[in-house]
Design a protein around this motif. Structure first.
Motif, PDB file in Angstrom:
ATOM      1  N   PRO A 182      33.006 106.055 -68.337  1.00 47.22           N
ATOM      2  CA  PRO A 182      34.217 105.417 -68.880  1.00 47.22           C
ATOM      3  C   PRO A 182      33.875 104.244 -69.785  1.00 47.22           C
ATOM      4  O   PRO A 182      32.820 103.623 -69.654  1.00 47.22           O
ATOM      5  N   THR A 183      34.784 103.940 -70.689  1.00 44.01           N
ATOM      6  CA  THR A 183      34.579 102.831 -71.632  1.00 44.01           C
ATOM      7  C   THR A 183      35.408 101.606 -71.277  1.00 44.01           C
ATOM      8  O   THR A 183      35.287 100.569 -71.920  1.00 44.01           O
ATOM      9  N   THR A 184      36.278 101.727 -70.276  1.00 45.42           N
ATOM     10  CA  THR A 184      37.063 100.583 -69.802  1.00 45.42           C
ATOM     11  C   THR A 184      37.006 100.556 -68.279  1.00 45.42           C
ATOM     12  O   THR A 184      36.442 101.459 -67.647  1.00 45.42           O
ATOM     13  N   GLN A 185      37.632  99.524 -67.706  1.00 45.64           N
ATOM     14  CA  GLN A 185      37.678  99.419 -66.250  1.00 45.64           C
ATOM     15  C   GLN A 185      38.782 100.292 -65.649  1.00 45.64           C
ATOM     16  O   GLN A 185      38.846 100.453 -64.429  1.00 45.64           O
ATOM     17  N   LEU A 186      39.640 100.833 -66.489  1.00 37.65           N
ATOM     18  CA  LEU A 186      40.772 101.626 -66.003  1.00 37.65           C
ATOM     19  C   LEU A 186      40.426 103.110 -66.086  1.00 37.65           C
ATOM     20  O   LEU A 186      40.484 103.723 -67.152  1.00 37.65           O
ATOM     21  N   PHE A 187      40.040 103.671 -64.972  1.00 40.45           N
ATOM     22  CA  PHE A 187      39.715 105.093 -64.920  1.00 40.45           C
ATOM     23  C   PHE A 187      39.867 105.574 -63.483  1.00 40.45           C
ATOM     24  O   PHE A 187      39.801 104.794 -62.528  1.00 40.45           O
ATOM     25  N   ASP A 188      40.095 106.859 -63.349  1.00 41.33           N
ATOM     26  CA  ASP A 188      40.193 107.480 -62.031  1.00 41.33           C
ATOM     27  C   ASP A 188      38.837 108.036 -61.626  1.00 41.33           C
ATOM     28  O   ASP A 188      38.097 108.571 -62.454  1.00 41.33           O
TER      29      ASP A 188
ATOM     30  N   ILE B 247      40.158  92.959 -59.655  1.00 40.27           N
ATOM     31  CA  ILE B 247      40.188  91.507 -59.519  1.00 40.27           C
ATOM     32  C   ILE B 247      41.084  90.912 -60.597  1.00 40.27           C
ATOM     33  O   ILE B 247      41.982  90.115 -60.328  1.00 40.27           O
ATOM     34  N   THR B 248      40.829  91.298 -61.815  1.00 38.03           N
ATOM     35  CA  THR B 248      41.699  90.974 -62.942  1.00 38.03           C
ATOM     36  C   THR B 248      41.862  92.263 -63.747  1.00 38.03           C
ATOM     37  O   THR B 248      41.354  93.313 -63.361  1.00 38.03           O
ATOM     38  N   ARG B 249      42.554  92.171 -64.864  1.00 41.37           N
ATOM     39  CA  ARG B 249      42.754  93.376 -65.663  1.00 41.37           C
ATOM     40  C   ARG B 249      41.441  93.926 -66.199  1.00 41.37           C
ATOM     41  O   ARG B 249      41.323  95.106 -66.490  1.00 41.37           O
ATOM     42  N   ARG B 250      40.440  93.061 -66.319  1.00 42.25           N
ATOM     43  CA  ARG B 250      39.155  93.481 -66.874  1.00 42.25           C
ATOM     44  C   ARG B 250      38.029  93.457 -65.854  1.00 42.25           C
ATOM     45  O   ARG B 250      36.876  93.648 -66.214  1.00 42.25           O
ATOM     46  N   GLN B 251      38.361  93.198 -64.614  1.00 47.44           N
ATOM     47  CA  GLN B 251      37.329  93.154 -63.586  1.00 47.44           C
ATOM     48  C   GLN B 251      37.722  94.042 -62.414  1.00 47.44           C
ATOM     49  O   GLN B 251      38.832  93.945 -61.888  1.00 47.44           O
ATOM     50  N   ARG B 252      36.792  94.877 -62.025  1.00 50.28           N
ATOM     51  CA  ARG B 252      37.041  95.823 -60.942  1.00 50.28           C
ATOM     52  C   ARG B 252      35.779  95.922 -60.089  1.00 50.28           C
ATOM     53  O   ARG B 252      34.665  95.985 -60.614  1.00 50.28           O
TER      54      ARG B 252
END
Length: 230
Positions: A157-163, A184-189
């Motif tokens: 993935p290229t972002t933190q938002l993925f299944d 944790i935040t929108r950009r931290q997982r």
């Protein structure tokens, strides 16, 4: 006159062969001609393999360039010709095709190492002698099978938002492997993977050593480790 003593593996047999040549560094073509003469396998039917290299692709190549010296073992795939010039039958061709497909499907559906899959399929397959001769080696099949496995593997993935697909959240025994998945935040997982057995070993250890392979991480991923004595 120069002599090069080789071992030629063909089917389940290993043949001793003396390559007689005028050069101290014979070519692949000279080797192919000797195989044709001594083993009765036509040059255009031969598939000569040494350490994963297909020698017949470069007939003028020097054997020494491939690392072939005295007592070297070389694998040859190809049918000997009889008076009736037999070739692989449809049955044998189908057996090889089915063998390849079995390995391919297992590689796609399992995480078992491909060489192990190949060995297991060889052990349980009931192949004729002719099919065994024309069967490609594990090294020869490795590239295509790896390609099939990669095609079924999710891309990085290229972002933190993925299944995360469910098979990657479970162990081979269907136990939980993904134990923490928290934004944790929108950009931290934070993702934590461990089996129950691994956690038992970790919690039962007197000393914990930590390390991170930072150079192999995807660009959007950090590996951080903290240890706070209690």
């Amino acid at each position: 006159m120069h002599f090069l003593k080789l071992q030629i593996q063909h089917g389940g047999d290993i043949h001793e062969m003396i390559l007689t040549t005028n050069s101290n560094d014979p070519t692949v073509e000279e080797l192919l001609r000797h195989i044709e003469k001594q083993l009765n396998i036509p040059m255009d039917e031969q598939h000569v393999v040494f350490k994963g290299q297909s020698l017949q692709e470069n007939p003028q190549g020097k054997l020494r360039r491939y690392g072939i010296t005295n007592a070297t073992l070389i694998r040859v795939v190809g049918l000997k010709i009889n008076d009736d010039h037999n070739h692989p039958s449809e049955k044998e061709t189908i057996e090889v095709r089915d063998f390849r497909e079995n390995i391919k499907q297992r590689a796609i559906n399992e995480t078992t190492p491909i060489p192990r899959i190949y060995d297991e399929e060889c052990a349980k397959a009931k192949l004729s002698d002719t099919t065994t001769v024309i069967l490609p080696s594990g090294r020869e099949m490795n590239s295509a099978i790896n390609k099939a496995r990669r095609a079924s593997t999710p891309t990085i993935p290229t972002t933190q938002l993925f299944d995360i697909p469910e098979p990657f959240t479970k162990t081979l025994h269907d136990d939980d492997f993904l134990i923490v998945d928290k934004m944790i935040t929108r950009r931290q997982r934070i993702l934590l993977f461990a089996s129950r057995e691994q956690l038992k070993m970790l919690l039962g250890a007197d000393t914990i050593l930590m390390d991170g392979t930072f150079s192999t991480c995807p660009t959007q991923v950090d590996q951080n480790g903290r240890f706070r004595p209690t």
